[in-house]
Enzyme design. Structure first.
Site, PDB file in Angstrom:
ATOM      1  CG  HIS A  57      -1.912   0.990   1.370  1.00 11.70           C
ATOM      2  ND1 HIS A  57      -1.666   2.283   1.760  1.00 11.70           N
ATOM      3  CD2 HIS A  57      -3.251   0.922   1.144  1.00 11.70           C
ATOM      4  CE1 HIS A  57      -2.809   2.962   1.775  1.00 11.70           C
ATOM      5  NE2 HIS A  57      -3.786   2.156   1.407  1.00 11.70           N
ATOM      6  CG  ASP A  59       0.529  -2.476   6.274  1.00  9.07           C
ATOM      7  OD1 ASP A  59      -0.411  -2.453   7.093  1.00  9.07           O
ATOM      8  OD2 ASP A  59       0.499  -1.878   5.184  1.00  9.07           O
ATOM      9  CD  GLN A  82      -7.013  -4.236   3.750  1.00  8.76           C
ATOM     10  OE1 GLN A  82      -7.944  -5.029   3.830  1.00  8.76           O
ATOM     11  NE2 GLN A  82      -7.210  -2.940   3.615  1.00  8.76           N
ATOM     12  CE  LYS A 136      -7.334   0.120   6.139  1.00 12.03           C
ATOM     13  NZ  LYS A 136      -8.028   0.456   4.907  1.00 12.03           N
ATOM     14  CB  CYS A 194      -3.645   3.296  -1.662  1.00 13.29           C
ATOM     15  SG  CYS A 194      -4.747   4.676  -1.368  1.00 13.29           S
TER      16      CYS A 194
HETATM   17  N1  PMP Z   1      -1.717  -0.688   4.635  1.00 10.08           N
HETATM   18  C1  PMP Z   1      -2.666  -1.370   3.995  1.00 10.08           C
HETATM   19  C2  PMP Z   1      -2.362  -2.749   3.479  1.00 10.08           C
HETATM   20  C3  PMP Z   1      -3.936  -0.831   3.823  1.00 10.08           C
HETATM   21  O1  PMP Z   1      -4.886  -1.510   3.186  1.00 10.08           O
HETATM   22  C4  PMP Z   1      -4.197   0.474   4.336  1.00 10.08           C
HETATM   23  C5  PMP Z   1      -5.564   1.125   4.163  1.00 10.08           C
HETATM   24  N2  PMP Z   1      -6.172   0.876   2.940  1.00 10.08           N
HETATM   25  C6  PMP Z   1      -3.176   1.135   5.001  1.00 10.08           C
HETATM   26  C7  PMP Z   1      -1.958   0.527   5.140  1.00 10.08           C
HETATM   27  C8  PMP Z   1      -3.381   2.501   5.573  1.00 10.08           C
HETATM   28  O2  PMP Z   1      -4.391   2.506   6.529  1.00 10.08           O
HETATM   29  P1  PMP Z   1      -5.004   3.879   7.064  1.00 10.08           P
HETATM   30  O3  PMP Z   1      -5.426   4.669   5.853  1.00 10.08           O
HETATM   31  O4  PMP Z   1      -6.152   3.467   7.897  1.00 10.08           O
HETATM   32  O5  PMP Z   1      -3.919   4.569   7.833  1.00 10.08           O
END
Ligand code: PMP
Length: 421
Positions: A137, A214, A217, A240, A378
């Site tokens: 991401h 990370d 997900q 999430k 993203c």
């Molecule tokens: N890492 C991953 C794999 C994600 O899917 C996301 C959110 N889509 C993030 C980081 C960032 O999360 P946040 O926008 O809640 O900070």
């Protein structure tokens, strides 16, 4: 049994699933959108909130709120106790050795920025390398690129297979004498791929390299045990995992986190301030400058308690059933290609229908009350790898049903007929 509104018949849900009862916990799932029952398949972007979380936040603001940590008055002490109890809940939930290893952040993004800025700034120098993967991401790319421009470090990017699996041997071969850190997603938000985190972490450690995992997900779908994974840092976002927005967690091993310099300066993170020099508090306060998101922390703890109540085996069984069912049903649509075919996946399906732009699909699904995400999610470098600019992504939670998968498939077939005849 959940009534299948399209067919007017009763559709078999997974035997033994408590999904009807779970759905009642989520008020928003009772809504209609554009005159149709909401089918919420955008859980990867943000999950819905159970009543337990909503009521906990309401109770906090109705009866417990004051600023924390420095107050001598009763309410301040109650709010402080609630906030620190939330930290204990988080630590227990992720099986951290100690609560002080869990820092509250705004989300996964801020947690990664914290590690990049603090640990990276203190431990990396020009020419050092860090190992990423192409499926990251942007939140796990851009903070490191900022460090690349600031310090002259080099980002090394591991490849994936056409099925969307990390090429583990290639990944390991990219570890060299200058590699100082590895960071990767536990689960890919765009492909669903579940990376073999424990194996990768063990390999990185064998080379003396710390790992940032990370978990943005993975945390909604799996029971996370940071000690079993042996990750050095773990990050996730509250929203999430059925908690509020604006709250997240950075877990770090106490020795590592304790040796990191502060990320932001201000109130609450200091020991003593003087113009002659300032000293900082220990863990976790040194990383929580300013008034934190107290209600967010308390709400997140309520979400984690709620998930424990549902049970992780029940969650996994429901979601893996939905994933298998959705994969099978979507595969039958002519011209539809699924991206991300790893055998180990979290419950999401990314796909394209030949000849129809993903945004058109998303807009037309919305007309049927079906919420999906479209675009690059993203992960632009990942889609470049596949020669795409993005996909349609249906991402599931335990409260979704096979009937909702059927609604998605029926709507997609209708859209295909409208566009392609
Ligand atoms: N890492 C991953 C794999 C994600 O899917 C996301 C959110 N889509 C993030 C980081 C960032 O999360 P946040 O926008 O809640 O900070």
């Amino acid at each position: 049994m959940i009534p299948n509104k399209q067919a007017g018949a009763a559709l078999e849900e997974r035997p033994g699933a408590d999904v009807e009862a779970w759905r009642k916990d989520f008020p928003v799932l009772g809504r209609t959108i554009n005159g149709k029952p909401l089918v919420y398949l955008d859980n990867g972007a943000s999950a819905q909130k159970p009543r337990a979380v909503i009521e906990r936040i309401e109770r906090y603001y109705s009866t417990e709120h004051a600023n924390i940590h420095r107050g001598v008055h009763h309410l301040s002490q109650e709010a402080t106790a609630a906030y620190e109890a939330a930290r204990e809940t988080v630590a227990r939930y992720f099986n951290a050795a100690e609560a002080r290893e869990c820092v509250f952040t705004r989300g996964a993004t801020e947690a990664i920025n914290l590690v990049a800025s603090s640990w990276g700034g203190a431990n990396l120098t020009a020419g050092d390398e860090m190992l990423l993967t192409v499926m990251e991401h942007h939140a796990n790319i851009v903070p490191w690129q900022m460090l690349e421009s600031r310090l002259g470090i080099k980002l090394v990017v591991a490849p994936i297979s056409d099925a969307g699996e990390l090429l583990v041997d290639e990944w390991e071969k990219l570890i060299g004498p200058r590699t100082k850190l590895a960071a990767f997603c536990h689960a890919s938000n765009s492909l669903g791929t579940l990376n073999p985190a424990r194996e990768l972490i063990a390999k990185a450690h064998a080379h003396g390299i710390p790992v940032l995992l990370d978990g943005a997900q993975s945390a909604a779908h799996l029971k996370i045990d940071v000690r079993e994974l042996d990750c050095d840092w773990f990050v996730c976002s509250g929203h999430k995992i059925f908690g509020p927005t604006g709250i997240g967690v950075l877990y770090g091993k106490a020795d590592l986190l304790g040796a990191m310099p502060p990320y932001q300066g201000g109130g609450d993170m200091i020991d003593r301030v003087s113009f002659a020099g300032t000293t900082y508090r220990g863990l976790p306060e040194r990383f929580e400058a300013g008034t934190p998101n107290i209600a967010g922390a308390v709400g997140l703890a309520a979400a984690l308690d709620y998930l424990d109540g549902i049970g992780h085996d029940a969650i996994a069984a429901q979601e893996q059933d939905l994933l298998a069912y959705a994969t099978e049903q979507l595969s039958q649509i002519e011209g539809l290609t699924i991206y991300g075919r790893a055998p180990n996946k979290v419950a999401l399906v990314s796909f394209m229908i030949e000849g129809i732009h993903p945004n058109d699909i998303g807009t037309m699904l919305d007309a049927d009350g079906i919420a999906v995400r479209t675009g690059h999610h993203c992960t632009m470098p990942l889609w470049e790898r596949f020669g795409l600019t993005g996909t349609v992504r249906a991402s599931f939670a335990f409260y979704n049903t096979r009937a909702e998968v059927d609604a998605l498939v029926a709507s997609l077939k209708k859209i295909r007929r409208l566009f392609l005849g």
